[in-house]
Motif scaffolding. Structure first.
Motif, PDB file in Angstrom:
ATOM      1  N   ARG A 131      51.016  51.181 -19.781  1.00 19.85           N
ATOM      2  CA  ARG A 131      50.438  50.095 -18.834  1.00 19.85           C
ATOM      3  C   ARG A 131      50.715  50.762 -17.582  1.00 19.85           C
ATOM      4  NH1 ARG A 131      51.978  43.874 -19.879  1.00 19.85           N
ATOM      5  NH2 ARG A 131      50.700  43.472 -21.714  1.00 19.85           N
ATOM      6  N   LEU A 132      49.983  49.903 -16.691  1.00 20.59           N
ATOM      7  CA  LEU A 132      49.955  50.547 -15.548  1.00 20.59           C
ATOM      8  C   LEU A 132      50.932  49.619 -14.624  1.00 20.59           C
ATOM      9  CD1 LEU A 132      46.394  51.301 -14.154  1.00 20.59           C
ATOM     10  CD2 LEU A 132      47.864  52.868 -15.141  1.00 20.59           C
ATOM     11  N   ASN A 151      57.299  44.030  -8.093  1.00 18.32           N
ATOM     12  CA  ASN A 151      56.978  44.669  -9.130  1.00 18.32           C
ATOM     13  C   ASN A 151      55.750  43.973  -9.600  1.00 18.32           C
ATOM     14  OD1 ASN A 151      58.906  47.008  -9.773  1.00 18.32           O
ATOM     15  ND2 ASN A 151      60.251  45.278  -9.059  1.00 18.32           N
ATOM     16  N   TRP A 152      54.762  44.589 -10.318  1.00 19.82           N
ATOM     17  CA  TRP A 152      53.791  43.943 -10.969  1.00 19.82           C
ATOM     18  C   TRP A 152      53.096  45.033 -12.079  1.00 19.82           C
ATOM     19  CZ3 TRP A 152      48.171  44.600 -11.201  1.00 19.82           C
ATOM     20  CH2 TRP A 152      47.635  43.726 -12.033  1.00 19.82           C
ATOM     21  N   VAL A 153      52.936  44.381 -13.344  1.00 18.98           N
ATOM     22  CA  VAL A 153      52.506  45.219 -14.244  1.00 18.98           C
ATOM     23  C   VAL A 153      50.899  44.737 -14.954  1.00 18.98           C
ATOM     24  CG1 VAL A 153      52.758  46.007 -16.991  1.00 18.98           C
ATOM     25  CG2 VAL A 153      54.679  45.750 -15.222  1.00 18.98           C
ATOM     26  N   GLN A 154      50.220  45.684 -14.949  1.00 20.79           N
ATOM     27  CA  GLN A 154      48.597  45.444 -15.183  1.00 20.79           C
ATOM     28  C   GLN A 154      48.451  45.226 -16.498  1.00 20.79           C
ATOM     29  OE1 GLN A 154      45.733  47.664 -12.916  1.00 20.79           O
ATOM     30  NE2 GLN A 154      44.489  48.018 -14.750  1.00 20.79           N
ATOM     31  N   PRO A 155      47.663  44.053 -16.950  1.00 31.50           N
ATOM     32  CA  PRO A 155      47.593  43.790 -18.368  1.00 31.50           C
ATOM     33  C   PRO A 155      46.497  45.118 -18.664  1.00 31.50           C
ATOM     34  CG  PRO A 155      46.850  41.862 -17.138  1.00 31.50           C
ATOM     35  CD  PRO A 155      47.249  43.074 -16.076  1.00 31.50           C
ATOM     36  N   ASN A 156      46.700  45.440 -19.973  1.00 33.95           N
ATOM     37  CA  ASN A 156      45.915  46.630 -20.738  1.00 33.95           C
ATOM     38  C   ASN A 156      44.548  46.262 -20.764  1.00 33.95           C
ATOM     39  OD1 ASN A 156      48.001  48.557 -21.168  1.00 33.95           O
ATOM     40  ND2 ASN A 156      48.543  48.304 -23.107  1.00 33.95           N
ATOM     41  N   GLY A 163      46.597  54.625 -18.355  1.00 32.56           N
ATOM     42  CA  GLY A 163      47.318  55.062 -17.313  1.00 32.56           C
ATOM     43  C   GLY A 163      46.684  56.132 -16.468  1.00 32.56           C
ATOM     44  N   THR A 164      47.435  56.873 -15.777  1.00 33.17           N
ATOM     45  CA  THR A 164      46.783  57.781 -15.003  1.00 33.17           C
ATOM     46  C   THR A 164      46.178  57.183 -13.534  1.00 33.17           C
ATOM     47  OG1 THR A 164      46.659  59.336 -16.478  1.00 33.17           O
ATOM     48  CG2 THR A 164      45.733  60.022 -14.349  1.00 33.17           C
ATOM     49  N   PRO A 165      46.874  56.362 -12.660  1.00 34.32           N
ATOM     50  CA  PRO A 165      46.040  55.697 -11.858  1.00 34.32           C
ATOM     51  C   PRO A 165      45.786  56.343 -10.562  1.00 34.32           C
ATOM     52  CG  PRO A 165      48.441  55.207 -11.632  1.00 34.32           C
ATOM     53  CD  PRO A 165      48.265  56.156 -12.850  1.00 34.32           C
ATOM     54  N   SER A 166      44.721  55.769 -10.064  1.00 38.68           N
ATOM     55  CA  SER A 166      44.349  56.518  -8.307  1.00 38.68           C
ATOM     56  C   SER A 166      43.607  55.363  -7.654  1.00 38.68           C
ATOM     57  CB  SER A 166      43.177  57.359  -8.663  1.00 38.68           C
ATOM     58  OG  SER A 166      42.064  57.055  -9.185  1.00 38.68           O
ATOM     59  N   PHE A 167      43.917  55.416  -6.404  1.00 36.09           N
ATOM     60  CA  PHE A 167      43.642  54.356  -5.549  1.00 36.09           C
ATOM     61  C   PHE A 167      42.007  54.613  -4.871  1.00 36.09           C
ATOM     62  CE2 PHE A 167      48.126  54.025  -5.523  1.00 36.09           C
ATOM     63  CZ  PHE A 167      48.188  52.800  -5.819  1.00 36.09           C
ATOM     64  N   TYR A 168      41.479  53.817  -4.984  1.00 36.72           N
ATOM     65  CA  TYR A 168      40.176  53.768  -4.067  1.00 36.72           C
ATOM     66  C   TYR A 168      40.034  52.757  -2.892  1.00 36.72           C
ATOM     67  CZ  TYR A 168      38.014  55.681  -8.572  1.00 36.72           C
ATOM     68  OH  TYR A 168      37.926  56.407  -9.616  1.00 36.72           O
ATOM     69  N   ASP A 169      40.878  52.016  -2.996  1.00 38.84           N
ATOM     70  CA  ASP A 169      40.974  50.953  -1.699  1.00 38.84           C
ATOM     71  C   ASP A 169      42.185  50.041  -1.922  1.00 38.84           C
ATOM     72  OD1 ASP A 169      40.054  49.472   0.730  1.00 38.84           O
ATOM     73  OD2 ASP A 169      39.866  47.881  -0.771  1.00 38.84           O
ATOM     74  N   LEU A 170      43.132  49.657  -0.716  1.00 38.64           N
ATOM     75  CA  LEU A 170      44.164  48.719  -0.839  1.00 38.64           C
ATOM     76  C   LEU A 170      44.045  47.962   0.331  1.00 38.64           C
ATOM     77  CD1 LEU A 170      47.337  50.776  -2.042  1.00 38.64           C
ATOM     78  CD2 LEU A 170      46.108  48.768  -3.285  1.00 38.64           C
ATOM     79  N   ALA A 212      48.329  33.704 -10.698  1.00 35.27           N
ATOM     80  CA  ALA A 212      47.268  33.604  -9.697  1.00 35.27           C
ATOM     81  C   ALA A 212      46.751  34.910  -9.759  1.00 35.27           C
ATOM     82  CB  ALA A 212      47.946  33.052  -8.330  1.00 35.27           C
ATOM     83  N   THR A 213      47.444  35.940 -10.145  1.00 35.64           N
ATOM     84  CA  THR A 213      46.838  37.445 -10.066  1.00 35.64           C
ATOM     85  C   THR A 213      45.529  37.599 -10.869  1.00 35.64           C
ATOM     86  OG1 THR A 213      48.987  38.381  -9.535  1.00 35.64           O
ATOM     87  CG2 THR A 213      47.126  39.657 -10.263  1.00 35.64           C
ATOM     88  N   SER A 214      44.596  37.996 -10.142  1.00 37.95           N
ATOM     89  CA  SER A 214      43.139  38.113 -10.962  1.00 37.95           C
ATOM     90  C   SER A 214      42.910  39.907 -11.055  1.00 37.95           C
ATOM     91  CB  SER A 214      41.940  37.876 -10.109  1.00 37.95           C
ATOM     92  OG  SER A 214      40.680  37.877 -10.745  1.00 37.95           O
ATOM     93  N   VAL A 215      42.502  40.073 -12.421  1.00 37.05           N
ATOM     94  CA  VAL A 215      42.204  41.640 -12.810  1.00 37.05           C
ATOM     95  C   VAL A 215      40.724  41.496 -13.449  1.00 37.05           C
ATOM     96  CG1 VAL A 215      42.973  43.633 -14.155  1.00 37.05           C
ATOM     97  CG2 VAL A 215      44.631  41.936 -13.273  1.00 37.05           C
ATOM     98  N   SER A 216      40.091  42.489 -12.845  1.00 40.61           N
ATOM     99  CA  SER A 216      38.600  42.454 -13.335  1.00 40.61           C
ATOM    100  C   SER A 216      38.575  44.165 -13.785  1.00 40.61           C
ATOM    101  CB  SER A 216      37.428  42.028 -12.181  1.00 40.61           C
ATOM    102  OG  SER A 216      36.394  42.383 -12.983  1.00 40.61           O
ATOM    103  N   ALA A 217      38.608  44.547 -14.874  1.00 41.77           N
ATOM    104  CA  ALA A 217      38.417  45.922 -15.313  1.00 41.77           C
ATOM    105  C   ALA A 217      37.105  46.463 -15.819  1.00 41.77           C
ATOM    106  CB  ALA A 217      39.498  46.276 -15.959  1.00 41.77           C
ATOM    107  N   ALA A 218      36.705  47.693 -15.795  1.00 45.60           N
ATOM    108  CA  ALA A 218      35.532  47.769 -16.373  1.00 45.60           C
ATOM    109  C   ALA A 218      35.453  49.330 -16.877  1.00 45.60           C
ATOM    110  CB  ALA A 218      34.046  47.355 -15.680  1.00 45.60           C
TER     111      ALA A 218
END
Length: 343
Positions: A131-132, A151-156, A163-170, A212-218
């Motif tokens: 996971r990320l 700490n936080w773990v992103q749902p699969n 894996g292999t994250p990169s940042f576009y915006d924070l 409360a964390t919201s995840v929207s992956a595509a």
């Protein structure tokens, strides 16, 4: 305080200059092949951040593989400090059983976020599922001293291998009365045949209320397809983002062989955005990059790129790293290559 490519003023780098910097490691202002820290850890997939008010001008996170029982490999993410970008002092372990780390500053704040692959397989070695994982530091001092604030773990997404994250915006966000982080992040997932790219918008990361964390992956289908038509028949993996005053770019790795091997067939591409979205939708332009080293190595992966102050105090430098796979490396050049060009 700290700086990364996601915050601060973008450097004045043209597309032609950027292609030159990526293509010609052999002409760099300074370079280090087979990069290791001062205690001998390999510094693979490094991500570099500029610091201020600390004993070191720069921090790097990176993974190191080591053998465990049965000959399996286990990965760990370390942090090191440097004042010249070439010599790095090991500061300690950040995450065990983890790899592919990325650092970024949260826009407009002193906060820093680390993203990484977190392995969760049974046994002593690092194996799937993955996971990320994310860690929050309130400052460069926290990072240097390995003080993790949250700490936080992103749902699969889709499969058990992300894996292999990169940042576009924070950016900083508000979770009720608490401060937290939202952002757009790239990653790859296993499609059943090979690694492909996807993107996620995560809202309210590190929210102490948790749920409360919201995840929207595509899936970035068109982006993936563009590379397939260029011959990337194997994995499409790590990418790193750079915004300059002349455009927005991704440096992307891709394998033109098979997903299960072909370590001599990793190649580098430069993607220039034409879209307005933070994550790429595939409408941009792609240029194959063929890095040239003194020995003539041919297989390059794990690209990273950042702009920081020149160690010599002469303005800015663009710092680039690649991993040179031994199957395609020449004359002792295998391992991590880190080099920089003075702007």
């Amino acid at each position: 305080m700290s700086r990364a490519d996601l915050s601060g003023d973008p450097a004045n780098i043209s597309e032609a200059q950027l292609k030159t910097y990526l293509q010609y490691p052999r002409l760099a202002t300074a370079a280090r092949y087979g990069l290791r820290d001062d205690v001998g850890n390999t510094m693979d997939a490094p991500s570099i951040l500029q610091l201020s008010g600390q004993p070191y001008r720069y921090a790097a996170v990176y993974h190191t593989a080591y053998a465990v029982a049965g000959g399996a490999l286990r990965f760990k993410v370390n942090v090191a400090g440097s004042n010249d970008l070439l010599r790095w002092r090991y500061l300690g372990l950040l995450v065990d059983n983890a790899s592919m780390p990325r650092l970024a500053a949260v826009r407009g704040t002193a906060w820093i976020v680390l993203a990484h692959e977190q392995w969760a397989g049974r046994g002593p070695g690092s194996s799937g599922p993955s996971r990320l994982g994310y860690k929050l530091f309130y400052s460069g001092a926290d990072l240097v001293n390995r003080v993790v604030r949250a700490n936080w773990v992103q749902p699969n997404f889709l499969t058990s291998l992300n894996g292999t994250p990169s940042f576009y915006d924070l950016r900083q966000d508000y979770c009720g009365v608490y401060r937290c982080v939202s952002g757009t992040i790239g990653f790859h997932y296993w499609s059943g045949r090979k690694d492909l790219n996807a993107a996620t918008t995560n809202q309210m990361m590190f929210d102490p209320r948790g749920a409360a964390t919201s995840v929207s992956a595509a899936v970035t289908d068109r982006y993936n397809l563009r590379f397939t038509t260029l011959g990337v028949t194997g994995n499409l993996g790590q990418r790193d983002f750079l915004a300059t005053s002349t455009g927005r770019y991704l440096v992307q790795e891709g394998n033109v062989g098979t997903a299960a091997g072909s370590w001599d067939k990793w190649r580098i591409y430069l993607y220039r955005y034409t879209e307005t979205a933070l994550a790429p939708d595939g409408s941009g332009t792609i240029t194959p990059i063929r890095p040239e080293t003194p020995g003539g190595s041919v297989s390059f992966g794990n690209p990273s790129i950042s702009v920081v102050d020149d160690p010599a105090g002469r303005g800015k430098v663009v710092v680039i790293s690649y991993f040179l796979f031994s199957e395609g490396a020449k004359n002792g050049e295998a391992g991590s290559l880190l080099y920089y060009y003075r702007l």
